[in-house]
Motif scaffolding. Structure first.
Motif, short mmCIF file in Angstrom:
data_model
loop_
_atom_site.label_atom_id
_atom_site.label_comp_id
_atom_site.label_asym_id
_atom_site.label_seq_id
_atom_site.Cartn_x
_atom_site.Cartn_y
_atom_site.Cartn_z
N HIS A 54 17.58 -33.99 22.96
CA HIS A 54 16.66 -32.87 23.21
C HIS A 54 17.01 -31.72 22.27
N THR A 83 26.87 -28.18 31.49
CA THR A 83 27.08 -29.63 31.60
C THR A 83 26.07 -30.26 32.55
N ALA A 84 25.79 -29.60 33.67
CA ALA A 84 24.80 -30.12 34.63
C ALA A 84 23.40 -30.16 34.01
N GLN A 85 23.06 -29.12 33.24
CA GLN A 85 21.75 -29.10 32.59
C GLN A 85 21.65 -30.16 31.51
N GLU A 108 23.16 -33.10 31.53
CA GLU A 108 22.94 -34.37 32.22
C GLU A 108 21.50 -34.48 32.70
N GLN A 109 20.96 -33.38 33.19
CA GLN A 109 19.56 -33.39 33.65
C GLN A 109 18.62 -33.66 32.47
N LEU A 110 18.87 -33.03 31.33
CA LEU A 110 18.05 -33.28 30.14
C LEU A 110 18.15 -34.74 29.69
N ARG A 111 19.34 -35.29 29.72
CA ARG A 111 19.52 -36.69 29.31
C ARG A 111 18.76 -37.63 30.22
N SER A 112 18.75 -37.36 31.54
CA SER A 112 18.02 -38.24 32.46
C SER A 112 16.51 -38.10 32.27
N ILE A 113 16.04 -36.89 31.98
CA ILE A 113 14.60 -36.69 31.74
C ILE A 113 14.18 -37.38 30.45
#
Length: 157
Positions: free
Chosen positions: A93, A130-132, A134-139
């Protein structure tokens, strides 16, 4: 040079402009208000014009349907280019591009990292948590990777 001569030269120039404006036939504003009409035209050229403009040449470009479609196409293309840039940098992203992944060229032979050029404290300045991440990677996992975009409906085939 006396002060009266210093005032007479600009006054003669304004009088010449006024005489020319009174005899011209193209602009009613200049005929009615010879010297002040020039100030109006100068301000009209400097002032921003928007939806409320009275200028016919500018109003022909005020087509909301066409403008909104062009804006949507621009944003779609910009998003695609940003995703290509992220992919070229090896991230999923554009928000994950660090300041040391981009080099700013200074002339023909020199370059500097983006984060130094714009004055960031570190290359990782502005990155998501870090949490964001991971969220971007899953999206973005479901997003198509690589290749070219599908041809538009109006593309020649």
């Amino acid at each position: 040079m006396k002060w009266s001569t210093a005032l007479a030269i600009p006054a003669a120039g304004l009088a010449a402009v006024a005489v020319r404006d009174l005899t011209q036939r193209q602009h009613a504003i200049l005929r009615s208000f010879p010297v002040l009409g020039h100030a109006r035209y100068a301000l009209e050229k400097m002032a921003p014009t928007g939806v409320a403009t009275q200028n016919r040449w500018l109003t022909r470009g005020l087509d909301p349907d066409l403008t909104s479609a062009r804006a949507a196409n621009y944003l779609r293309s910009w998003r695609r280019e940003m995703l290509k840039l992220a992919e070229a940098g090896g991230v999923v992203h554009p928000a994950l591009i660090t300041g040391d992944m981009v080099e700013i060229l200074l002339g023909h032979r020199a370059s500097t990292p983006l984060w130094l050029q714009v004055g960031y404290d570190s290359p990782d300045w502005g990155l998501p948590s870090t949490a964001q991440v991971e969220q971007l990677r899953s999206i973005m996992a479901a997003a198509p990777q690589g290749g070219s975009a599908e041809p538009s409906a109006t593309a020649r085939r």
